[in-house]
Design a protein around this motif. Structure first.
Motif, PDB file in Angstrom:
ATOM      1  N   ASN A   1      15.967  -5.275  14.510  1.00 12.33           N
ATOM      2  CA  ASN A   1      15.680  -5.269  13.064  1.00 12.33           C
ATOM      3  C   ASN A   1      14.987  -3.981  12.607  1.00 12.33           C
ATOM      4  OD1 ASN A   1      16.417  -8.065  11.922  1.00 12.33           O
ATOM      5  ND2 ASN A   1      15.458  -8.512  13.884  1.00 12.33           N
ATOM      6  N   GLU A   2      15.093  -2.960  13.438  1.00 12.89           N
ATOM      7  CA  GLU A   2      14.400  -1.704  13.179  1.00 12.89           C
ATOM      8  C   GLU A   2      14.756  -1.086  11.824  1.00 12.89           C
ATOM      9  OE1 GLU A   2      15.092   0.947  16.429  1.00 12.89           O
ATOM     10  OE2 GLU A   2      13.849   2.517  15.515  1.00 12.89           O
ATOM     11  N   HIS A   3      16.000  -1.301  11.385  1.00 13.24           N
ATOM     12  CA  HIS A   3      16.454  -0.718  10.124  1.00 13.24           C
ATOM     13  C   HIS A   3      15.638  -1.198   8.925  1.00 13.24           C
ATOM     14  CE1 HIS A   3      18.459  -4.560  10.649  1.00 13.24           C
ATOM     15  NE2 HIS A   3      18.498  -4.641   9.319  1.00 13.24           N
ATOM     16  N   LYS A   4      14.943  -2.324   9.079  1.00 13.77           N
ATOM     17  CA  LYS A   4      14.170  -2.828   7.935  1.00 13.77           C
ATOM     18  C   LYS A   4      12.675  -2.897   8.273  1.00 13.77           C
ATOM     19  CE  LYS A   4      15.090  -7.684   9.126  1.00 13.77           C
ATOM     20  NZ  LYS A   4      15.604  -8.979   8.759  1.00 13.77           N
ATOM     21  N   LEU A   5      12.247  -2.039   9.206  1.00  9.96           N
ATOM     22  CA  LEU A   5      10.851  -2.068   9.667  1.00  9.96           C
ATOM     23  C   LEU A   5      10.018  -0.959   9.003  1.00  9.96           C
ATOM     24  CD1 LEU A   5       8.697  -3.135  11.719  1.00  9.96           C
ATOM     25  CD2 LEU A   5       9.655  -1.535  13.387  1.00  9.96           C
ATOM     26  N   PHE A   6       8.884  -1.338   8.435  1.00 15.22           N
ATOM     27  CA  PHE A   6       7.974  -0.375   7.800  1.00 15.22           C
ATOM     28  C   PHE A   6       6.593  -0.475   8.453  1.00 15.22           C
ATOM     29  CE2 PHE A   6      11.197  -0.673   4.720  1.00 15.22           C
ATOM     30  CZ  PHE A   6      11.068   0.349   3.796  1.00 15.22           C
ATOM     31  N   GLY A   7       5.863   0.621   8.501  1.00 16.40           N
ATOM     32  CA  GLY A   7       4.471   0.578   8.967  1.00 16.40           C
ATOM     33  C   GLY A   7       3.587   1.225   7.920  1.00 16.40           C
ATOM     34  N   ILE A   8       2.723   0.442   7.327  1.00  9.89           N
ATOM     35  CA  ILE A   8       1.826   0.984   6.290  1.00  9.89           C
ATOM     36  C   ILE A   8       0.384   0.706   6.702  1.00  9.89           C
ATOM     37  CG2 ILE A   8       1.169   0.920   3.853  1.00  9.89           C
ATOM     38  CD1 ILE A   8       3.949  -0.147   3.188  1.00  9.89           C
ATOM     39  N   LEU A   9      -0.403   1.754   6.760  1.00  7.42           N
ATOM     40  CA  LEU A   9      -1.800   1.608   7.182  1.00  7.42           C
ATOM     41  C   LEU A   9      -2.592   0.817   6.136  1.00  7.42           C
ATOM     42  CD1 LEU A   9      -3.689   2.651   9.489  1.00  7.42           C
ATOM     43  CD2 LEU A   9      -4.390   4.459   7.923  1.00  7.42           C
ATOM     44  N   ASN A  10      -3.345  -0.182   6.613  1.00  7.15           N
ATOM     45  CA  ASN A  10      -4.221  -0.932   5.701  1.00  7.15           C
ATOM     46  C   ASN A  10      -5.297  -0.016   5.112  1.00  7.15           C
ATOM     47  OD1 ASN A  10      -3.143  -3.487   6.173  1.00  7.15           O
ATOM     48  ND2 ASN A  10      -4.477  -3.862   7.934  1.00  7.15           N
ATOM     49  N   GLY A  11      -5.852  -0.463   4.012  1.00 13.03           N
ATOM     50  CA  GLY A  11      -7.050   0.173   3.483  1.00 13.03           C
ATOM     51  C   GLY A  11      -8.189  -0.836   3.579  1.00 13.03           C
ATOM     52  N   ILE A  12      -9.363  -0.444   3.083  1.00 13.16           N
ATOM     53  CA  ILE A  12     -10.462  -1.412   2.955  1.00 13.16           C
ATOM     54  C   ILE A  12     -10.915  -1.413   1.494  1.00 13.16           C
ATOM     55  CG2 ILE A  12     -11.285  -1.333   5.342  1.00 13.16           C
ATOM     56  CD1 ILE A  12     -13.453   0.662   4.410  1.00 13.16           C
ATOM     57  N   ASP A  13     -11.598  -2.466   1.126  1.00 16.58           N
ATOM     58  CA  ASP A  13     -12.060  -2.605  -0.251  1.00 16.58           C
ATOM     59  C   ASP A  13     -13.276  -1.700  -0.466  1.00 16.58           C
ATOM     60  OD1 ASP A  13     -13.276  -3.437  -2.624  1.00 16.58           O
ATOM     61  OD2 ASP A  13     -12.538  -5.493  -2.385  1.00 16.58           O
ATOM     62  N   TYR A  14     -13.070  -0.624  -1.229  1.00 21.97           N
ATOM     63  CA  TYR A  14     -14.132   0.378  -1.401  1.00 21.97           C
ATOM     64  C   TYR A  14     -15.290  -0.102  -2.273  1.00 21.97           C
ATOM     65  CZ  TYR A  14     -12.935   4.540   1.257  1.00 21.97           C
ATOM     66  OH  TYR A  14     -12.752   5.435   2.284  1.00 21.97           O
ATOM     67  N   ASP A  15     -15.076  -1.185  -3.023  1.00 25.59           N
ATOM     68  CA  ASP A  15     -16.211  -1.733  -3.798  1.00 25.59           C
ATOM     69  C   ASP A  15     -17.074  -2.587  -2.884  1.00 25.59           C
ATOM     70  OD1 ASP A  15     -15.095  -0.599  -6.027  1.00 25.59           O
ATOM     71  OD2 ASP A  15     -13.917  -2.396  -6.494  1.00 25.59           O
ATOM     72  N   TYR A  16     -16.383  -3.327  -2.032  1.00 20.16           N
ATOM     73  CA  TYR A  16     -17.076  -4.272  -1.150  1.00 20.16           C
ATOM     74  C   TYR A  16     -17.829  -3.530  -0.041  1.00 20.16           C
ATOM     75  CZ  TYR A  16     -17.452  -8.650   1.544  1.00 20.16           C
ATOM     76  OH  TYR A  16     -17.891  -9.746   2.233  1.00 20.16           O
ATOM     77  N   TYR A  17     -17.165  -2.540   0.554  1.00 21.72           N
ATOM     78  CA  TYR A  17     -17.796  -1.752   1.617  1.00 21.72           C
ATOM     79  C   TYR A  17     -18.242  -0.419   1.039  1.00 21.72           C
ATOM     80  CZ  TYR A  17     -15.679  -5.139   4.816  1.00 21.72           C
ATOM     81  OH  TYR A  17     -15.314  -6.289   5.471  1.00 21.72           O
ATOM     82  N   ASN A  18     -19.424  -0.410   0.460  1.00 24.59           N
ATOM     83  CA  ASN A  18     -19.901   0.817  -0.154  1.00 24.59           C
ATOM     84  C   ASN A  18     -21.392   0.990   0.149  1.00 24.59           C
ATOM     85  OD1 ASN A  18     -20.608   2.910  -1.761  1.00 24.59           O
ATOM     86  ND2 ASN A  18     -19.767   2.075  -3.666  1.00 24.59           N
ATOM     87  N   PRO A  19     -21.731   1.994   0.969  1.00 25.19           N
ATOM     88  CA  PRO A  19     -23.143   2.148   1.359  1.00 25.19           C
ATOM     89  C   PRO A  19     -24.062   2.437   0.161  1.00 25.19           C
ATOM     90  CG  PRO A  19     -21.845   4.061   2.056  1.00 25.19           C
ATOM     91  CD  PRO A  19     -20.858   3.026   1.571  1.00 25.19           C
ATOM     92  N   LYS A  20     -23.458   2.838  -0.937  1.00 23.82           N
ATOM     93  CA  LYS A  20     -24.258   3.159  -2.115  1.00 23.82           C
ATOM     94  C   LYS A  20     -24.732   1.897  -2.833  1.00 23.82           C
ATOM     95  CE  LYS A  20     -23.951   6.554  -5.782  1.00 23.82           C
ATOM     96  NZ  LYS A  20     -23.091   7.544  -6.413  1.00 23.82           N
ATOM     97  N   THR A  21     -23.964   0.805  -2.682  1.00 26.70           N
ATOM     98  CA  THR A  21     -24.296  -0.400  -3.448  1.00 26.70           C
ATOM     99  C   THR A  21     -24.456  -1.651  -2.579  1.00 26.70           C
ATOM    100  OG1 THR A  21     -21.916  -0.721  -3.712  1.00 26.70           O
ATOM    101  CG2 THR A  21     -23.056   0.352  -5.523  1.00 26.70           C
ATOM    102  N   ASP A  22     -24.151  -1.529  -1.294  1.00 26.01           N
ATOM    103  CA  ASP A  22     -24.148  -2.694  -0.395  1.00 26.01           C
ATOM    104  C   ASP A  22     -25.517  -3.378  -0.380  1.00 26.01           C
ATOM    105  OD1 ASP A  22     -24.065  -4.448   1.768  1.00 26.01           O
ATOM    106  OD2 ASP A  22     -22.671  -3.170   2.884  1.00 26.01           O
ATOM    107  N   LYS A  23     -25.531  -4.646  -0.784  1.00 24.77           N
ATOM    108  CA  LYS A  23     -26.824  -5.338  -0.913  1.00 24.77           C
ATOM    109  C   LYS A  23     -27.403  -5.770   0.441  1.00 24.77           C
ATOM    110  CE  LYS A  23     -24.878  -9.923  -1.979  1.00 24.77           C
ATOM    111  NZ  LYS A  23     -23.567  -9.711  -1.347  1.00 24.77           N
ATOM    112  N   TYR A  24     -26.592  -5.707   1.485  1.00 22.41           N
ATOM    113  CA  TYR A  24     -27.102  -6.088   2.815  1.00 22.41           C
ATOM    114  C   TYR A  24     -27.924  -4.965   3.463  1.00 22.41           C
ATOM    115  CZ  TYR A  24     -23.656  -9.921   2.721  1.00 22.41           C
ATOM    116  OH  TYR A  24     -22.919 -11.032   2.406  1.00 22.41           O
ATOM    117  N   LEU A  25     -27.805  -3.747   2.967  1.00 18.26           N
ATOM    118  CA  LEU A  25     -28.435  -2.605   3.642  1.00 18.26           C
ATOM    119  C   LEU A  25     -29.940  -2.557   3.406  1.00 18.26           C
ATOM    120  CD1 LEU A  25     -25.617  -1.796   4.302  1.00 18.26           C
ATOM    121  CD2 LEU A  25     -25.989   0.424   3.256  1.00 18.26           C
TER     122      LEU A  25
END
Ligand code: GLC
Length: 496
Positions: free
Chosen positions: A263-287
């Motif tokens: 099924n290689e003809h229909k195979l795609f690889g797309i790198l995930n991202g992360i949620d930049y609002d959720y993981y943000n050292p500037k605003t992260d309330k856990y830090l």
């Protein structure tokens, strides 16, 4: 007269242009078994929680997500859901109740499918004797919801084995209906190791598959839902370009290499991202203290407070090496087990956070006991503590044997903690070896404990060179792991 004409033409042109720029919105529906912030046990939840949001924000697609209504979803959310309707769903020869609730957030419409017999369970969301039946129900109920609510999308994007059966039903049963026939199906593999394999006796009894589909679905004498979805979908995607090519190889494919190659003809690889609002050292309330790439003084405070909290000597001059991981073998923990004592003989501090196989849990507890004041192990899945470690550590270790994408190395980078990774899957696509000022981390190729140790030592050497460390830390923090780029790639894939 002439002037009038010109104006007329211009207006006409503008009108046409506007029409071109705002085409009718297309629709995509995501199906998955977990989704942050409602219910999360792993990376799939992060992706389900952030990719739809990023696509909705781009504005070209109307985005919905269909999820099971687990009893483990907090009441805080549940109290906000709106009941819409209910109907019965066929699960083999059974008819089961399905209630539908909806909720809207960040421009995404969520539908939660209710059946307490399947989704009111204690503790975990998976690992029950009847998981096959639970997700057969969900996969079919999702399609019935689409019909009942008349929300037929252009694209349906199913994720992992739990929703693979939806593709089989769509292409094998619901296909007779014109409205379903128009839907294109994308199947996204987050990890090819978990395929949804069940005894062949479940074929009709549980899944209600018809015999003419057997060549697609059967594998090694069993029902294999992932195989069925790969064969029957319009596009197979996976979560990084490197993993897309790795799974053509027996070492990575857990038996499905030939199915992938076919099924290689229909195979795609797309790198995930992360949620930049959720993981943000500037605003992260856990830090302990917030910071950003322009001013890292807050990160020094995070390190100091982390050391205090974990009863480690408070020293800024010693590198903290962190592992935050499920404690399972494909995360490369055998390499760590092999060399951790050599590492701990040096002037370092090591923190391990995670849960998993009992042998690793015991081993890391044992090492932490023997190296008090240098090594701490916390056997838990703890969001709050993980953020404190991402921000307080210097080096993040992720030596996975296989890693379809991996999100932790991206989170660590965003928090200025420099990754040491093995060059596999998404680790290979996101972390580039630091050399002459370029690169955002440290990498090694072979699955070899001493290659890993050598690379960790390279990172430690660089840690002591203030100028170089600043540079690599900066490169890590300024790497773009947001969904900006990848959500465009998803859109392009859908548009095909
Ligand atoms: C799975 C994979 C992991 C990936 C995540 C999200 O958990 O093991 O590598 O990052 O899915 O796609």
């Amino acid at each position: 007269m002439e002037k009038k004409n010109t104006v007329k033409t211009t207006t006409k042109k503008t009108a046409v242009k506007i029409k071109e720029e705002i085409p009718d919105k297309k629709k995509v529906i995501f199906l998955g078994s977990e989704c942050a912030p409602f219910i999360a046990t792993g990376g799939l939840a992060d992706v389900m929680g952030s990719l739809p949001k990023a696509l909705a924000k781009r504005g070209n697609y109307e985005v919905s997500v269909i999820l099971p209504l687990y009893s483990n979803i907090s009441d805080e959310f549940k109290s906000k859901f709106t009941y819409i309707t209910n109907f019965n769903v066929s699960v083999g020869w059974r008819w089961q109740y399905c209630g539908v609730f909806s909720y809207e957030q960040d421009g995404v419409k969520y539908y939660f499918l209710d059946n307490e017999y399947y989704f009111k369970r204690e503790g975990n969301i998976y690992g029950f004797y009847d998981d096959g039946e639970r997700y057969a129900f969900f996969s079919r109920a999702a399609l019935d919801t689409i019909a009942r609510l008349d929300i037929y999308p252009d694209v349906i994007n199913c994720n992992d084995w739990q929703t693979a059966a939806s593709i089989i039903y769509l292409k094998g049963i619901y296909y007779g209906d014109e409205k379903f026939r128009r839907i294109k199906a994308v199947f996204t593999i987050h990890n090819i190791e978990y395929q949804g394999v069940f005894g062949i006796d479940t074929y009709e009894d549980l899944f209600g598959f018809s015999q003419n589909l057997r060549a697609f679905i059967e594998f090694d004498g069993n029902v294999n839902l992932m195989k069925g979805a790969i064969e029957m979908c319009d596009i197979v995607s996976t979560v990084s370009p490197t993993y897309a090519s790795e799974i053509k190889n027996a070492y990575f494919a857990h038996g499905l290499e030939n199915i992938i190659i076919r099924n290689e003809h229909k195979l795609f690889g797309i790198l995930n991202g992360i949620d930049y609002d959720y993981y943000n050292p500037k605003t992260d309330k856990y830090l302990f203290k917030n910071y950003d790439e322009k001013d890292l003084s807050g990160k020094a405070v995070c390190k100091e407070e982390l050391q205090k909290m974990l009863s480690l000597p408070v020293r800024s001059d010693v590198p903290i090496i962190a592992i935050i991981s499920r404690l399972v073998s494909h995360k490369g923990l055998d390499l760590v087990r092999c060399t951790i004592e050599d590492l701990l003989k040096q002037d370092v501090q090591v923190i391990i956070l995670g849960k998993g196989e009992i042998s690793y849990e015991n081993y890391f507890n044992h090492v932490a006991y023997n190296y008090k004041g240098k090594c701490v192990s916390i056997i838990a899945y703890n969001q709050d503590l993980s953020r404190k470690i991402y921000s307080g550590a210097d080096i993040f270790l992720m030596p996975s044997k296989m890693e379809p994408c991996g999100l932790s190395q991206m989170i660590a980078s965003r928090y200025g903690t420099v990754s040491v990774v093995r060059e596999t899957g998404g680790l290979n696509d996101s972390i580039k070896a630091f050399y002459e000022g370029v690169g955002n981390g440290f990498t090694f190729h072979d699955y070899n404990a001493h290659d890993m140790l050598y690379t960790i030592n390279e990172a430690i050497k660089t840690f002591y060179n203030k100028e170089s460390w600043k540079k690599v830390q900066n490169n890590a923090m300024s790497s773009d792991f947001s969904w900006n780029k990848s959500s465009i790639e998803y859109e392009n894939m859908y548009n095909k």
